[in-house]
Design an enzyme around this catalytic site. Structure first.
Site, PDB file in Angstrom:
ATOM      1  N   TYR A  67       0.836  -1.210   0.000  1.00 41.84           N
ATOM      2  CA  TYR A  67       0.000   0.000   0.000  1.00 41.84           C
ATOM      3  C   TYR A  67       0.865   1.251   0.000  1.00 41.84           C
ATOM      4  O   TYR A  67       0.581   2.225  -0.700  1.00 41.84           O
ATOM      5  CB  TYR A  67      -0.953   0.018   1.213  1.00 41.84           C
ATOM      6  CG  TYR A  67      -1.922   1.173   1.101  1.00 41.84           C
ATOM      7  CD1 TYR A  67      -3.164   1.000   0.501  1.00 41.84           C
ATOM      8  CD2 TYR A  67      -1.564   2.446   1.541  1.00 41.84           C
ATOM      9  CE1 TYR A  67      -4.029   2.056   0.351  1.00 41.84           C
ATOM     10  CE2 TYR A  67      -2.422   3.521   1.385  1.00 41.84           C
ATOM     11  CZ  TYR A  67      -3.657   3.323   0.792  1.00 41.84           C
ATOM     12  OH  TYR A  67      -4.512   4.379   0.620  1.00 41.84           O
ATOM     13  N   PHE A 119      -5.549  20.749 -24.794  1.00 39.44           N
ATOM     14  CA  PHE A 119      -6.264  19.506 -25.107  1.00 39.44           C
ATOM     15  C   PHE A 119      -7.644  19.601 -24.439  1.00 39.44           C
ATOM     16  O   PHE A 119      -7.810  20.344 -23.473  1.00 39.44           O
ATOM     17  CB  PHE A 119      -5.468  18.315 -24.564  1.00 39.44           C
ATOM     18  CG  PHE A 119      -6.137  17.000 -24.813  1.00 39.44           C
ATOM     19  CD1 PHE A 119      -6.297  16.518 -26.099  1.00 39.44           C
ATOM     20  CD2 PHE A 119      -6.613  16.236 -23.760  1.00 39.44           C
ATOM     21  CE1 PHE A 119      -6.927  15.302 -26.324  1.00 39.44           C
ATOM     22  CE2 PHE A 119      -7.230  15.017 -23.978  1.00 39.44           C
ATOM     23  CZ  PHE A 119      -7.396  14.552 -25.268  1.00 39.44           C
ATOM     24  N   ASP A 120      -8.652  18.854 -24.910  1.00 35.52           N
ATOM     25  CA  ASP A 120     -10.018  19.112 -24.407  1.00 35.52           C
ATOM     26  C   ASP A 120     -10.191  18.850 -22.901  1.00 35.52           C
ATOM     27  O   ASP A 120     -10.868  19.619 -22.223  1.00 35.52           O
ATOM     28  CB  ASP A 120     -11.118  18.460 -25.260  1.00 35.52           C
ATOM     29  CG  ASP A 120     -10.908  16.991 -25.550  1.00 35.52           C
ATOM     30  OD1 ASP A 120     -10.057  16.381 -24.873  1.00 35.52           O
ATOM     31  OD2 ASP A 120     -11.601  16.463 -26.435  1.00 35.52           O
ATOM     32  N   ASP A 210       2.519  19.973 -21.090  1.00 37.45           N
ATOM     33  CA  ASP A 210       1.595  18.843 -21.200  1.00 37.45           C
ATOM     34  C   ASP A 210       2.339  17.867 -22.109  1.00 37.45           C
ATOM     35  O   ASP A 210       2.363  18.013 -23.330  1.00 37.45           O
ATOM     36  CB  ASP A 210       0.261  19.301 -21.800  1.00 37.45           C
ATOM     37  CG  ASP A 210      -0.709  18.139 -21.969  1.00 37.45           C
ATOM     38  OD1 ASP A 210      -0.275  16.975 -21.850  1.00 37.45           O
ATOM     39  OD2 ASP A 210      -1.896  18.400 -22.225  1.00 37.45           O
ATOM     40  N   ALA A 212       2.290  14.589 -22.954  1.00 37.69           N
ATOM     41  CA  ALA A 212       1.759  13.286 -23.376  1.00 37.69           C
ATOM     42  C   ALA A 212       2.580  12.664 -24.511  1.00 37.69           C
ATOM     43  O   ALA A 212       2.775  11.458 -24.540  1.00 37.69           O
ATOM     44  CB  ALA A 212       0.294  13.428 -23.797  1.00 37.69           C
ATOM     45  N   LYS A 253      -0.020   7.643 -23.650  1.00 38.56           N
ATOM     46  CA  LYS A 253       0.541   7.927 -24.974  1.00 38.56           C
ATOM     47  C   LYS A 253       2.013   7.494 -24.967  1.00 38.56           C
ATOM     48  O   LYS A 253       2.295   6.319 -25.164  1.00 38.56           O
ATOM     49  CB  LYS A 253       0.379   9.417 -25.316  1.00 38.56           C
ATOM     50  CG  LYS A 253      -1.035   9.872 -25.674  1.00 38.56           C
ATOM     51  CD  LYS A 253      -2.059   9.674 -24.615  1.00 38.56           C
ATOM     52  CE  LYS A 253      -3.385  10.295 -24.895  1.00 38.56           C
ATOM     53  NZ  LYS A 253      -3.687  11.465 -24.088  1.00 38.56           N
ATOM     54  N   HIS A 445     -20.325  14.521 -28.514  1.00 32.19           N
ATOM     55  CA  HIS A 445     -19.917  13.532 -29.525  1.00 32.19           C
ATOM     56  C   HIS A 445     -19.846  12.115 -28.943  1.00 32.19           C
ATOM     57  O   HIS A 445     -19.942  11.145 -29.674  1.00 32.19           O
ATOM     58  CB  HIS A 445     -18.588  13.928 -30.170  1.00 32.19           C
ATOM     59  CG  HIS A 445     -17.482  14.168 -29.199  1.00 32.19           C
ATOM     60  ND1 HIS A 445     -17.452  15.264 -28.366  1.00 32.19           N
ATOM     61  CD2 HIS A 445     -16.386  13.442 -28.904  1.00 32.19           C
ATOM     62  CE1 HIS A 445     -16.372  15.202 -27.618  1.00 32.19           C
ATOM     63  NE2 HIS A 445     -15.699  14.107 -27.911  1.00 32.19           N
TER      64      HIS A 445
HETATM   65  C1  LIG Z   1      -4.721  12.292 -23.697  1.00 27.52           C
HETATM   66  C2  LIG Z   1      -4.264  13.643 -23.340  1.00 27.52           C
HETATM   67  C3  LIG Z   1      -4.538  14.216 -22.099  1.00 27.52           C
HETATM   68  C4  LIG Z   1      -5.407  13.526 -21.068  1.00 27.52           C
HETATM   69  O1  LIG Z   1      -4.867  12.336 -20.674  1.00 27.52           O
HETATM   70  P1  LIG Z   1      -5.769  11.062 -20.260  1.00 27.52           P
HETATM   71  O2  LIG Z   1      -4.724  10.061 -19.877  1.00 27.52           O
HETATM   72  O3  LIG Z   1      -6.578  10.687 -21.444  1.00 27.52           O
HETATM   73  O4  LIG Z   1      -6.610  11.487 -19.103  1.00 27.52           O
HETATM   74  C5  LIG Z   1      -4.036  15.467 -21.845  1.00 27.52           C
HETATM   75  N1  LIG Z   1      -3.317  16.140 -22.753  1.00 27.52           N
HETATM   76  C6  LIG Z   1      -3.039  15.626 -23.962  1.00 27.52           C
HETATM   77  C7  LIG Z   1      -2.234  16.420 -24.938  1.00 27.52           C
HETATM   78  C8  LIG Z   1      -3.508  14.371 -24.308  1.00 27.52           C
HETATM   79  O5  LIG Z   1      -3.260  13.888 -25.532  1.00 27.52           O
END
Ligand SMILES: *Cc1c(COP(=O)(O)O)cnc(C)c1O
Length: 455
Positions: A67, A119-120, A210, A212, A253, A445
Site C-alpha cells: 500500500y 487539449f479538451d 503537457d 503526453a 501515450k 460527440h
Molecule cells: C490524452 C491527453 C490528455 C489527457 O490524458 P488522459 O490520460 O486521457 O486522461 C491530456 N493532454 C493531452 C495532450 C492528451 O493527448
C-alpha cells in the site's frame, strides 16, 4: 522496418458489410457505442491502446503491491526524475487526473491559462476551476496544406501581449502541449519552447509542459530543427523538460501503457499541496491510483519510447499511410505527425454541408466499407445548434482523425485503410449526410444519436 517482431497475437474481427450496416444502425450512427468486436481496424485513439513489450510485461510481474512505499514507486520515480529532472514526482491514474490536481492547486477562480492549444480535458479542468483557457496557436497552424515543420508552436507575439497586458485577470500558468494534439498533432520547436520559457520568466509566470507525446515531439525536432540534428530524442526531451517548471503527463501515450500518468514539479510548496489533494482523491503518494505493476510498466515504457529505431519506424509508417492516402487523391493535414493522420473530409465531400456533418459521413463510410473506426473532428465535435436543430456555429475545418496505436498495426493494415478510402474517393457523391436526433448538453460527440439524410 519494425525494430521488433510479434510474439503474442490477437485476432481482429472480420465482419460482412451487412453485419456492419446492422451494427451501425443499432448504435444510431454513433461509433463510440459499437462493441470492439464489431471493429476490424480501430483508429479511434492512440491513448492506452499500444502494445506492451516483453520487457514491460516482465517488469509488471515483479510489481510490488505494497500500500505504501512500494518498490515499484521508487523505480518509477527514479526513471521519471532522471528523464524530466523534476524534484517532485506524483503518480496519477491518467493525464486528466494529473491536470485536475495541478490546476485545482495552482489556479484561483478568475485566473487565465494560456496555451499553444489546450487539449479538451485540459481546457475542461481549467474551466471547472472557474478559469479561462486561451489558445494561441501560431498563424501557420491555420493553413492545413502548409508543410511548415513546427505548426504546433505558440504565437509568441500574442503571448507577450497577453502577459504584458493581462487586464483584470492574472495569467497563472502557460501550458505548452507537446506535441500539440488539439492542433493536429503538430510539434513545437525547441526555439519556440525556449522563447516561451524566457517570456514566462520575464513576467514571473510558470511554464508547464503537457508532455503526453514528448518523445514524438523530440523525434520531429531531431529531424527538422537546425542545431538538433545530431542529438538523440532522449537528449532533446531532457532539454525540453529542463526549460519548464514542471509537467503533467498522460502515460497512455508516450508511456506506452494502458493506464497511468504523473505530475512533475520543482516547486516544493506546490508539490506538497498537490500531494494533499492526491492522497484525498487519487491515492497515497506512492501509488496515485495505480497498481505497482502499472508503475513498473510505465518506467520501462518511458525508456523504450525514446529509442530512435522505434521512433523512426513510427514516423515512417505514419508517412507511409499519409502517402498512400495522398496517392488516392485525398488530402490530409500536412505535414503528417506521428500519432495520427487528419483527413480533410470537407474537401473530399463538398456536397455535404457542415450541418450534415461531412466528417461524420466519412467516419461512417470508413466503417461500413472497411470496418475502420475513426473520430470526427469537425462540426459534430465543435459545432452548435439552436433548439430547433439549426446550426449556429460550424467548425473551421471538417476533419477526421485516424489515430495510430503504438506497435499495434502493420503496413498491410494501413494498406486496407488506404484501399477503403480509395473506394470512397472514387465515388464521393454516393456518400450522404447525417442529422442529429438526440444530443446531450456537454461532450456530445460521445453519446449523440444520428440518422442518415439521403442526398
Ligand atoms: C490524452 C491527453 C490528455 C489527457 O490524458 P488522459 O490520460 O486521457 O486522461 C491530456 N493532454 C493531452 C495532450 C492528451 O493527448
Amino acid at each position: 522496418m519494425e525494430p521488433y517482431r510479434i510474439k503474442v497475437v490477437e485476432p481482429i474481427p472480420l465482419l460482412t458489410r451487412e453485419q456492419r450496416e446492422a451494427a451501425l444502425a443499432r448504435v444510431q450512427y454513433n461509433l463510440f457505442d459499437l462493441r470492439a468486436d464489431e471493429v476490424t481496424i480501430d483508429l479511434l485513439s492512440d491513448s492506452g491502446t499500444g502494445a506492451l513489450s516483453a520487457e514491460q510485461l516482465a517488469a509488471g510481474s515483479i510489481g510490488d503491491e505494497s500500500y505504501a512505499g512500494s518498490r515499484s514507486f521508487y523505480r518509477f520515480r527514479e526513471t521519471v526524475a532522471e528523464l524530466t529532472g523534476y524534484a517532485h514526482i506524483l503518480p496519477a491514474h491518467q493525464g486528466r487526473a494529473a491536470e485536475r490536481i495541478l490546476f485545482s492547486t495552482l489556479l484561483e477562480p478568475g485566473d487565465t491559462v494560456v496555451s499553444n492549444t489546450h487539449f479538451d480535458t485540459t481546457r475542461a479542468n481549467v474551466e471547472l476551476r472557474g478559469c479561462t483557457a486561451i489558445d494561441l496557436p501560431c498563424p501557420e497552424a491555420k493553413n492545413l496544406d502548409s508543410r511548415e515543420p513546427f505548426k504546433g508552436n505558440i504565437d509568441l507575439e500574442a503571448l507577450e501581449r497577453i502577459l504584458a497586458n493581462p487586464g483584470d485577470s492574472r495569467v497563472a500558468v502557460v501550458v505548452m502541449t507537446i506535441t500539440n494534439n488539439g492542433g493536429g498533432g503538430q510539434p513545437v520547436s525547441m526555439r519556440n519552447l525556449k522563447q516561451t520559457a524566457e517570456l514566462c520568466r520575464r513576467f514571473g509566470v510558470p511554464m508547464i509542459l503537457d508532455a503526453a507525446r514528448f518523445a514524438e515531439n523530440a523525434w520531429l525536432v531531431t529531424r527538422n530543427e537546425e542545431g538538433y540534428r545530431d542529438r538523440t530524442p532522449r537528449q532533446v526531451a531532457e532539454e525540453a523538460f529542463a526549460l519548464a517548471d514542471g509537467c503533467v503527463m498522460s502515460a497512455k501515450k508516450d508511456g506506452i501503457v494502458h493506464i497511468g500518468g504523473f505530475i512533475g514539479l520543482n516547486d516544493a510548496e506546490l508539490a506538497k499541496r498537490c500531494n494533499q489533494l492526491l492522497i484525498a482523491t487519487e491515492g497515497f503518494s506512492t501509488y496515485g491510483g495505480l497498481a505497482g505493476r502499472d508503475l513498473d510498466m510505465i518506467a520501462v515504457g518511458l525508456k523504450e519510447v525514446t529509442d530512435p529505431a522505434y521512433l523512426a519506424e513510427r514516423a515512417d509508417s505514419a508517412a507511409y499511410l499519409a502517402q498512400r492516402i495522398r496517392d488516392v487523391g485525398v488530402d490530409i493535414l500536412e505535414p503528417p505527425g506521428l500519432h495520427a493522420l487528419y483527413v480533410n473530409a470537407g474537401r473530399l465531400l463538398p456536397h455535404i454541408p457542415p450541418h450534415r456533418f461531412p466528417g461524420h459521413s466519412l467516419v461512417c463510410h470508413l466503417y461500413l466499407n472497411g470496418g475502420i473506426r475513426s473520430a470526427e473532428l469537425g462540426s459534430l465535435y465543435l459545432g452548435e445548434e439552436d433548439e430547433d436543430g439549426n446550426q449556429t456555429k460550424s467548425a473551421p475545418f471538417e476533419l477526421i482523425r485516424l489515430a495510430l496505436p503504438r506497435r499495434v498495426y502493420t503496413r498491410s493494415h494501413y494498406d486496407h485503410v488506404a484501399a477503403t478510402l480509395e473506394q470512397i474517393a472514387k465515388n464521393p457523391e454516393s456518400v450522404h449526410g447525417y442529422r442529429i436526433v438526440e444530443a446531450p448538453a456537454i461532450l456530445r460527440h460521445f453519446s449523440l444519436k444520428l440518422a442518415p439524410v439521403p442526398n
